[in-house]
Design a protein around this motif. Structure first.
Motif, mmCIF file in Angstrom:
data_model
loop_
_atom_site.group_PDB
_atom_site.id
_atom_site.type_symbol
_atom_site.label_atom_id
_atom_site.label_comp_id
_atom_site.label_asym_id
_atom_site.label_seq_id
_atom_site.Cartn_x
_atom_site.Cartn_y
_atom_site.Cartn_z
ATOM 1 N N GLU A 60 0.239 -1.168 0.188
ATOM 2 C CA GLU A 60 0.662 0.081 0.348
ATOM 3 C C GLU A 60 0.827 1.376 -0.327
ATOM 4 O O GLU A 60 0.492 2.526 -1.090
ATOM 5 C CB GLU A 60 -1.117 0.045 1.224
ATOM 6 N N GLU A 61 1.861 0.985 1.082
ATOM 7 C CA GLU A 61 2.920 2.695 0.534
ATOM 8 C C GLU A 61 3.393 2.954 -0.006
ATOM 9 O O GLU A 61 3.640 3.853 -1.081
ATOM 10 C CB GLU A 61 3.460 2.153 1.873
ATOM 11 N N ASP A 62 4.051 1.168 -1.333
ATOM 12 C CA ASP A 62 4.622 1.769 -2.265
ATOM 13 C C ASP A 62 3.771 2.608 -3.462
ATOM 14 O O ASP A 62 3.548 3.531 -4.584
ATOM 15 C CB ASP A 62 4.897 0.643 -3.186
ATOM 16 N N ALA A 63 2.472 2.109 -3.624
ATOM 17 C CA ALA A 63 1.050 2.356 -3.987
ATOM 18 C C ALA A 63 0.584 4.180 -3.975
ATOM 19 O O ALA A 63 0.879 4.395 -5.070
ATOM 20 C CB ALA A 63 -0.496 1.211 -4.578
ATOM 21 N N LEU A 64 0.955 4.128 -3.060
ATOM 22 C CA LEU A 64 0.283 5.768 -2.488
ATOM 23 C C LEU A 64 1.408 6.531 -2.983
ATOM 24 O O LEU A 64 1.554 7.599 -3.115
ATOM 25 C CB LEU A 64 0.472 6.228 -1.083
ATOM 26 N N LYS A 65 3.088 6.279 -2.605
ATOM 27 C CA LYS A 65 4.443 6.815 -3.841
ATOM 28 C C LYS A 65 3.588 7.110 -4.921
ATOM 29 O O LYS A 65 4.116 7.823 -5.254
ATOM 30 C CB LYS A 65 5.402 6.244 -2.500
ATOM 31 N N SER A 66 3.762 5.590 -5.493
ATOM 32 C CA SER A 66 3.708 6.164 -6.997
ATOM 33 C C SER A 66 2.142 6.728 -7.242
ATOM 34 O O SER A 66 2.159 7.601 -8.121
ATOM 35 C CB SER A 66 3.267 4.491 -6.950
ATOM 36 N N TYR A 67 1.043 7.236 -6.960
ATOM 37 C CA TYR A 67 0.525 7.954 -7.555
ATOM 38 C C TYR A 67 0.251 8.970 -6.906
ATOM 39 O O TYR A 67 0.254 9.813 -7.664
ATOM 40 C CB TYR A 67 -0.679 7.628 -6.456
ATOM 41 N N GLU A 68 0.961 9.501 -6.034
ATOM 42 C CA GLU A 68 1.146 11.269 -5.323
ATOM 43 C C GLU A 68 2.445 11.299 -6.247
ATOM 44 O O GLU A 68 2.291 12.765 -6.554
ATOM 45 C CB GLU A 68 2.087 11.323 -4.304
ATOM 46 N N ARG A 69 3.803 10.294 -6.858
ATOM 47 C CA ARG A 69 4.230 10.449 -8.438
ATOM 48 C C ARG A 69 3.432 11.007 -8.924
ATOM 49 O O ARG A 69 3.883 12.266 -10.081
ATOM 50 C CB ARG A 69 5.298 10.049 -8.203
ATOM 51 N N ALA A 70 3.223 10.780 -9.130
ATOM 52 C CA ALA A 70 1.794 10.775 -10.497
ATOM 53 C C ALA A 70 1.219 11.918 -10.456
ATOM 54 O O ALA A 70 0.995 13.056 -11.480
ATOM 55 C CB ALA A 70 0.806 10.011 -11.303
ATOM 56 N N TYR A 71 0.666 12.746 -10.300
ATOM 57 C CA TYR A 71 -0.319 13.618 -9.474
ATOM 58 C C TYR A 71 0.481 14.483 -9.015
ATOM 59 O O TYR A 71 0.258 16.311 -10.018
ATOM 60 C CB TYR A 71 -1.200 13.049 -7.635
ATOM 61 N N SER A 72 1.837 14.925 -8.511
ATOM 62 C CA SER A 72 3.025 15.780 -8.295
ATOM 63 C C SER A 72 3.091 16.286 -10.135
ATOM 64 O O SER A 72 3.168 17.219 -10.700
ATOM 65 C CB SER A 72 4.131 15.331 -7.899
ATOM 66 N N ILE A 73 3.026 15.249 -11.146
ATOM 67 C CA ILE A 73 3.486 15.759 -12.409
ATOM 68 C C ILE A 73 2.390 16.017 -13.118
ATOM 69 O O ILE A 73 2.839 17.166 -14.109
ATOM 70 C CB ILE A 73 4.041 14.320 -13.234
ATOM 71 N N ALA A 74 1.082 15.951 -12.993
ATOM 72 C CA ALA A 74 -0.455 16.153 -12.997
ATOM 73 C C ALA A 74 -0.114 17.572 -12.878
ATOM 74 O O ALA A 74 -0.614 18.439 -13.665
ATOM 75 C CB ALA A 74 -1.128 15.730 -13.141
ATOM 76 N N VAL A 75 -0.114 17.831 -11.596
ATOM 77 C CA VAL A 75 0.040 19.446 -11.472
ATOM 78 C C VAL A 75 1.331 20.274 -12.050
ATOM 79 O O VAL A 75 0.671 21.869 -12.686
ATOM 80 C CB VAL A 75 0.587 19.418 -9.904
ATOM 81 N N GLU A 76 2.341 19.508 -12.113
ATOM 82 C CA GLU A 76 3.536 20.178 -12.979
ATOM 83 C C GLU A 76 3.619 20.293 -14.024
ATOM 84 O O GLU A 76 3.819 21.690 -14.417
ATOM 85 C CB GLU A 76 5.127 19.650 -12.539
ATOM 86 N N ILE A 77 2.684 19.848 -14.813
ATOM 87 C CA ILE A 77 2.597 19.766 -16.600
ATOM 88 C C ILE A 77 1.268 20.360 -17.101
ATOM 89 O O ILE A 77 0.758 20.494 -17.787
ATOM 90 C CB ILE A 77 2.764 18.963 -17.539
ATOM 91 N N LYS A 78 0.430 20.896 -15.646
ATOM 92 C CA LYS A 78 -1.099 21.195 -15.930
ATOM 93 C C LYS A 78 -1.799 20.744 -17.126
ATOM 94 O O LYS A 78 -2.400 21.106 -18.197
ATOM 95 C CB LYS A 78 -0.912 22.584 -16.164
ATOM 96 N N ASP A 79 -1.898 19.100 -16.380
ATOM 97 C CA ASP A 79 -2.697 18.218 -17.878
ATOM 98 C C ASP A 79 -3.900 17.778 -17.259
ATOM 99 O O ASP A 79 -3.532 17.023 -16.107
ATOM 100 C CB ASP A 79 -2.166 16.848 -18.247
ATOM 101 N N THR A 80 -4.839 18.592 -16.955
ATOM 102 C CA THR A 80 -6.324 18.177 -16.124
ATOM 103 C C THR A 80 -6.510 15.957 -16.908
ATOM 104 O O THR A 80 -6.903 16.022 -15.514
ATOM 105 C CB THR A 80 -7.353 19.198 -17.089
ATOM 106 N N ARG A 81 -6.578 15.577 -17.463
ATOM 107 C CA ARG A 81 -6.860 14.662 -17.093
ATOM 108 C C ARG A 81 -5.855 13.247 -16.893
ATOM 109 O O ARG A 81 -7.039 12.663 -16.327
ATOM 110 C CB ARG A 81 -7.419 13.621 -18.971
#
Length: 283
Positions: free
Chosen positions: A126-147
């Motif tokens: 679970e913890e590795d899963a959460l870190k992966s999702y959070e990494r993806a989220y940070s990328i989405a915010v950084e590149i401003k991709d809504t989808r």
């Protein structure tokens, strides 16, 4: 697209590959092998999907085509996961992430991090899963991709929901709701509203849950979504039952049952009949 369409797709791709394999055009061979692998994956023939993806991967490496190597590595994650080969599912998506980073493709990398998180979830890490999702989220915010952002926010919301961290789940579902509105996806909005209502119910905020379910029901009626209406009526019945409003609970359940009968949904009919039985047993 139904199974028959995928089978037809596979037939045409196979004929195309049979012809192109008689030439020296390895770039087209790589493309057709990948397409055949996708067709088999869609048909849930995961062993054959792996076979063709691995042939395509070998060609991509031979051609030093890192872009297609990354794409195929990411595609392999699904059939490996579905055949229980979690070690290869993990290494394939990790390789895709490495290549996307090297190629500076943040959008693809973001989606690959989500896949990695899902793979870790299947491994109960679970913890590795959460870190992966959070990494993806940070990328989405950084590149401003809504989808990508809504994909990550929705996934994080579900992760916290299943961990029973309802305040965090609610926070992310509310973010998702705003993003679905921005993307003009009314069905996704409704699904998210339903999740928010479910959290209100689980937290004991029954009045709020009832208001949310009633709002959702009106929207579903406007859209003619019979299955959605039936499910919401069942949830509404649960909420009324929780408050010992048994007449209202029965009315909701009976409306749900009528819709499930119309839809010939036998499992849901059985569940609703059982809930009606519970009401008569309690009242």
């Amino acid at each position: 697209v139904n199974q028959g369409d995928y089978q037809t797709t596979l037939s045409y791709y196979s004929k195309a590959y049979e012809l192109i394999s008689q030439t020296n055009n390895k770039v087209s061979q790589l493309l057709y092998l990948t397409n055949i692998g996708i067709a088999y994956d869609n048909l849930s023939n995961f062993d054959k999907a792996i076979e063709y993806f691995e042939k395509a991967l070998k060609l991509a490496v031979e051609l030093s085509d890192k872009w297609n190597e990354a794409i195929i590595s990411a595609l392999l994650n699904s059939p490996f996961s579905n055949t229980g080969n979690m070690s290869k599912a993990l290494t394939s998506i990790q390789r895709a992430i490495e290549l996307y980073q090297e190629l500076k493709k943040p959008l693809n990398e973001g989606y690959a991090w989500v896949k990695l998180g899902l793979t870790y979830d299947l491994l109960d890490s679970e913890e590795d899963a959460l870190k992966s999702y959070e990494r993806a989220y940070s990328i989405a915010v950084e590149i401003k991709d809504t989808r990508l952002e809504v994909n990550c926010v929705d996934t994080l919301a579900m992760w916290y929901f299943f961990e029973e961290n309802y305040p965090k789940a609610l926070e992310f579902f509310e973010q998702a709701l705003q993003l679905w509105k921005k993307l003009e996806q009314p069905l996704k909005e409704l699904a998210t509203l339903t999740q928010i209502a479910q959290i209100q119910f689980k937290q004991g905020h029954i009045d709020e849950a009832i208001k949310d379910y009633q709002k959702i029901l009106k929207l579903q009626q406007q859209q003619g979504d019979l299955n959605g209406q039936a499910m919401t009526l069942q949830f509404l019945g649960d909420a009324f039952a929780k408050q010992s409003q048994f007449e209202k609970a029965l009315s909701s359940y009976k409306e749900a049952l009528a819709l499930f009968q119309k839809l010939n949904a036998k499992q849901e009919q059985a569940n609703t009949l059982s809930k009606i039985g519970d009401i008569y047993n309690s009242s």
